[in-house]
Scaffold this motif. Structure first.
Motif, PDB file in Angstrom:
ATOM      1  N   THR A 107       0.840  -1.191   0.000  1.00 21.77           N
ATOM      2  CA  THR A 107       0.000   0.000   0.000  1.00 21.77           C
ATOM      3  C   THR A 107       0.876   1.242   0.000  1.00 21.77           C
ATOM      4  N   ARG A 108       0.287   2.356  -0.409  1.00 17.71           N
ATOM      5  CA  ARG A 108       1.021   3.614  -0.409  1.00 17.71           C
ATOM      6  C   ARG A 108       1.313   4.100   1.014  1.00 17.71           C
ATOM      7  N   SER A 109       0.370   3.891   1.924  1.00 19.73           N
ATOM      8  CA  SER A 109       0.615   4.278   3.315  1.00 19.73           C
ATOM      9  C   SER A 109       1.802   3.514   3.890  1.00 19.73           C
ATOM     10  N   GLN A 110       1.882   2.243   3.589  1.00 20.21           N
ATOM     11  CA  GLN A 110       2.997   1.431   4.068  1.00 20.21           C
ATOM     12  C   GLN A 110       4.307   1.886   3.437  1.00 20.21           C
ATOM     13  N   ALA A 111       4.275   2.287   2.176  1.00 21.18           N
ATOM     14  CA  ALA A 111       5.490   2.786   1.523  1.00 21.18           C
ATOM     15  C   ALA A 111       5.982   4.063   2.195  1.00 21.18           C
ATOM     16  N   GLU A 131      19.843   4.751 -13.877  1.00 21.57           N
ATOM     17  CA  GLU A 131      21.229   5.216 -13.932  1.00 21.57           C
ATOM     18  C   GLU A 131      22.068   4.719 -12.758  1.00 21.57           C
ATOM     19  N   GLY A 132      21.450   4.020 -11.823  1.00 25.96           N
ATOM     20  CA  GLY A 132      22.198   3.486 -10.690  1.00 25.96           C
ATOM     21  C   GLY A 132      22.581   4.515  -9.648  1.00 25.96           C
ATOM     22  N   ARG A 133      21.874   5.675  -9.604  1.00 24.11           N
ATOM     23  CA  ARG A 133      22.204   6.717  -8.636  1.00 24.11           C
ATOM     24  C   ARG A 133      21.552   6.487  -7.284  1.00 24.11           C
ATOM     25  N   LEU A 134      20.557   5.636  -7.212  1.00 23.58           N
ATOM     26  CA  LEU A 134      19.819   5.421  -5.973  1.00 23.58           C
ATOM     27  C   LEU A 134      20.165   4.071  -5.377  1.00 23.58           C
ATOM     28  N   LYS A 135      20.362   4.080  -4.078  1.00 20.59           N
ATOM     29  CA  LYS A 135      20.688   2.836  -3.381  1.00 20.59           C
ATOM     30  C   LYS A 135      19.444   2.014  -3.119  1.00 20.59           C
ATOM     31  N   ALA A 136      18.330   2.677  -2.860  1.00 22.78           N
ATOM     32  CA  ALA A 136      17.086   1.955  -2.584  1.00 22.78           C
ATOM     33  C   ALA A 136      15.908   2.830  -2.955  1.00 22.78           C
ATOM     34  N   VAL A 137      14.833   2.191  -3.409  1.00 20.58           N
ATOM     35  CA  VAL A 137      13.573   2.867  -3.695  1.00 20.58           C
ATOM     36  C   VAL A 137      12.458   2.062  -3.052  1.00 20.58           C
ATOM     37  N   VAL A 138      11.664   2.727  -2.224  1.00 22.09           N
ATOM     38  CA  VAL A 138      10.488   2.108  -1.621  1.00 22.09           C
ATOM     39  C   VAL A 138       9.312   2.389  -2.548  1.00 22.09           C
ATOM     40  N   ALA A 139       8.663   1.341  -3.029  1.00 29.29           N
ATOM     41  CA  ALA A 139       7.641   1.513  -4.067  1.00 29.29           C
ATOM     42  C   ALA A 139       6.452   0.605  -3.809  1.00 29.29           C
ATOM     43  N   THR A 140       5.373   0.910  -4.490  1.00 27.67           N
ATOM     44  CA  THR A 140       4.189   0.062  -4.498  1.00 27.67           C
ATOM     45  C   THR A 140       4.134  -0.655  -5.848  1.00 27.67           C
ATOM     46  N   THR A 192       0.790  12.114  10.983  1.00 30.17           N
ATOM     47  CA  THR A 192       0.062  10.944  10.528  1.00 30.17           C
ATOM     48  C   THR A 192       0.412  10.636   9.079  1.00 30.17           C
ATOM     49  N   VAL A 193       0.038   9.460   8.636  1.00 29.83           N
ATOM     50  CA  VAL A 193       0.302   9.015   7.270  1.00 29.83           C
ATOM     51  C   VAL A 193      -1.024   8.943   6.524  1.00 29.83           C
ATOM     52  N   PRO A 194      -1.111   9.503   5.323  1.00 30.84           N
ATOM     53  CA  PRO A 194      -2.376   9.432   4.575  1.00 30.84           C
ATOM     54  C   PRO A 194      -2.778   7.996   4.315  1.00 30.84           C
ATOM     55  N   ARG A 195      -4.053   7.798   4.150  1.00 32.96           N
ATOM     56  CA  ARG A 195      -4.541   6.496   3.720  1.00 32.96           C
ATOM     57  C   ARG A 195      -5.309   6.682   2.423  1.00 32.96           C
ATOM     58  N   TRP A 196      -5.267   5.682   1.585  1.00 30.96           N
ATOM     59  CA  TRP A 196      -5.925   5.712   0.286  1.00 30.96           C
ATOM     60  C   TRP A 196      -6.947   4.605   0.213  1.00 30.96           C
TER      61      TRP A 196
END
Length: 659
Positions: free
Chosen positions: A257-261, A300-309, A536-540
């Protein structure tokens, strides 16, 4: 393969797979079909080789009219597909025009496409429906030769797939010679998928590379007793996740979920502040510019990690990604394999996925899905049959375009596999709904959308047509509000129901930023950076169960709403202390109902009573009265968006309100 394409392959050190040659030859022979091959093995190029070879054989032509329509289920995948097709066109030496039409397409690009569509157009099911709703759709799509449906397995099992089936039926009626090819990587029922795609017409299933190595494992904690028995966030596994990120050059962290991300992105940065700028967030509610920046950083390999849905789990080529982490349940073998394919996304490379259980029982699920993946036991996608809501929407779409004759459109609809068993009374219901509003809405003129004029059913009211085009699609969501800084910079959008229960000065997390709500203007929430503190974190809509923190906040909000109600407040406090928002029985409901009128008089609002099983908690109402007038509180508590803001069902809250 033509000499020009062979030379291009050789120049890049490639060798065509046998299944790619088979698809090319089948296309040139006028056939349609379904390509099933592992992720990262060249399905996109396989589907495009046929149109390229056909164009080369006919002789170079500068930017001919529309020939190839490429349907993709994701906006991120659309951009990646355009880049892949552009490379192929350059290698083939063709000067075709190429474009994308999705929700991210700029107004200038849309205006350009309105004058002339590109030779190859990458679009989504929703944008294709919008094209069909234009009066000149038949003329603009008359030169179409090939329709390619990417990630058909993702569309097959939901109503978006039915939307594609109906659109394909219309295109085939305009041009029966159109060739249709579907692409899939993880699917169990291939024959049924082919039948759905081609509406029962003859076609072939081309099986590509199936021996791609996928390594699936599970992150294990040092001490099992610190893993809870319930929950969905999984932050107890944060140390193990951080260690896994440190061990890889580039990692994709998938959440459900986006909230979890949003929560995991903040947690990773709190654990590793020095990674600021190297860790990014990606989900569908973020601004298009932000998402493009993240996608480019991955490639391009510039990011070490991406949190995604799921916004990144289909088809996109991120070659630098070495590992995929799946937070929580993967929701199926096919989805886990699909997400694993984001790593090692090239022929011959190994894909690696690690499951990160959020509670103890998910360790068992992770073991089961690993065994099923090793045995290649991929679940089937069950197609949707006769969704009348999709049919009704399609009727208005066609009526808003060139219009239709009822008998002709009925035959066209029944040519699809989704509606081949459509009964006469079901068709009459759909027609009655769009022409008269049905039995429920017949008194309202705005629901009489389609009118019959000289035997043709059309939409004559321009306002109705405009509203319909703004709501085309089967993805359910609440009304969206833009989130912008005071300087006008857009961050993305959240749902109106979430903003409804916020007050000016409240803080929330969005897009990886802690934001403070200043005010709401129209459908825009104006914000500024928030001071350090709780947010708080939004919920969708459509997300998983709330986090414990949000559910606790709901309980606090409920408690505030009863603080002036004397006996009612004491009753609620006693219920919270004994059952933690679980079902307290009939006695509690009776006590709640008996004190409803006194509580309203005490608060001066019309918000609902203490939530019992099945009732809703009007979070916006009690918070709106804090520091404001009673009139303002009454206005907000009567707001439909406030009343429907969120549900706090006691039966569901019992497992997530524990401290």
């Amino acid at each position: 393969m033509t000499e020009r394409l062979e030379a291009w392959f050789a120049a890049r050190g490639w060798r065509a797979f046998d299944f790619q040659r088979e698809v090319r030859d089948a296309y040139l022979a006028g056939e349609s079909g379904l390509i099933h091959s592992a992720t990262g093995t060249g399905k996109t190029l396989a589907a495009f080789l046929g149109p390229l070879a056909e164009a080369i054989a006919e002789g170079a032509q500068a930017s001919p009219a529309l020939r190839v329509l490429w349907i993709t289920p994701m906006r991120a995948l659309a951009g990646d597909t355009v880049a892949s097709l552009a490379n192929a066109l350059e290698g083939a030496g063709l000067s075709w025009s190429l474009g994308a039409r999705t929700g991210d397409t700029t107004a200038a690009e849309r205006a350009k496409q309105a004058r002339k569509l590109p030779t190859a157009l990458v679009t989504t099911p929703e944008s294709l429906s919008l094209l069909l709703s234009q009066a000149e759709a038949r003329e603009r799509l008359a030169t179409l030769r090939a329709v390619i449906v990417d990630e058909w397995h993702e569309l097959l099992g939901n109503k978006r797939g039915v939307q594609v089936e109906l659109a394909l039926a219309r295109l085939r009626r305009w041009n029966p010679e159109i060739r249709t090819w579907g692409l899939s990587a993880t699917l169990g029922n291939l024959d049924e998928a082919l039948e759905r795609l081609l509406a029962g017409a003859p076609g072939r299933v081309v099986r590509g590379v199936s021996d791609k190595q996928v390594v699936i494992d599970t992150l294990m904690p040092d001490a099992v007793d610190r893993i809870p028995w319930a929950g969905h966030l999984g932050l107890a596994m944060l140390p193990e996740v951080v260690a896994a990120l440190e061990a890889s050059r580039s990692t994709l962290v998938f959440t459900n979920t986006r909230s979890q991300a949003e929560t995991w992105y903040q947690a990773i940065l709190e654990a590793k502040p020095e990674w600021a700028g190297l860790v990014a967030l990606h989900h569908g509610s973020l601004d298009a510019e932000v998402r493009r920046w993240v996608e480019a950083g991955l490639k391009e390999g510039r990011l070490k990690a991406v949190v995604a849905t799921s916004s990144l789990d289909l088809g996109v080529d991120f070659s630098p990604v070495e590992r995929v982490l799946q937070i929580g349940s993967p929701k199926g073998v096919a989805r886990l394999l699909q997400r694993a394919g984001r790593s090692g996304h090239a022929p011959g490379q190994v894909s690696r996925a690690s499951c990160v259980p959020t509670h103890a029982l998910e360790f068992v699920e992770a073991a089961a899905v690993r065994r099923a993946a090793d045995a290649r036991r991929i679940e089937s996608r069950c197609p949707v049959v006769k969704p009348l809501d999709v049919l009704a929407q399609h009727l208005v779409t066609i009526a808003a375009g060139e219009g239709f004759v009822e008998e002709d459109l009925l035959a066209e609809v029944r040519s699809t596999r989704a509606f081949r068993d459509l009964a006469d009374d079901e068709w009459r219901w759909a027609m009655d709904f769009v022409t008269r509003g049905g039995d429920s809405l017949k008194a309202y003129a705005e629901y009489r959308k389609v009118e019959e004029v000289d035997g043709w059913h059309v939409v004559r009211d321009a306002a109705i047509a405009k509203r319909h085009r703004m709501s085309v699609g089967t993805i359910v969501s609440d009304a969206a509000m833009d989130v912008r800084y005071l300087n006008g910079r857009r961050l993305g959008h959240v749902e109106e129901s979430f903003v409804a229960w916020l007050s000016p000065g409240d803080a929330f997390v969005f897009g990886g930023h802690a934001l403070e709500l200043i005010r709401v203007e129209g459908m825009t929430a104006l914000v500024r950076p928030a001071k350090p503190g709780a947010a708080t974190v939004p919920r969708w809509q459509g997300g998983a169960a709330r986090s414990r923190a949000r559910c606790r906040r709901a309980c606090v909000s409920c408690s505030r709403s009863t603080s002036r109600a004397g006996r009612r407040s004491r009753r609620f406090a006693r219920l919270r202390g004994s059952s933690r928002c679980s079902n307290a029985g009939r006695a509690s409901r009776d006590a709640t109902n008996s004190s409803r009128s006194s509580a309203r008089r005490a608060r001066g609002t019309t918000s609902s009573s203490i939530p019992s099983r099945g009732d809703t908690c009007t979070w916006g109402s009690p918070r709106s009265s804090r520091g404001g007038s009673r009139a303002r509180a009454r206005r907000r508590s009567r707001s439909p968006s406030t009343i429907a803001a969120s549900s706090c069902f006691r039966a569901n809250a019992s497992s997530c309100c524990r401290s």
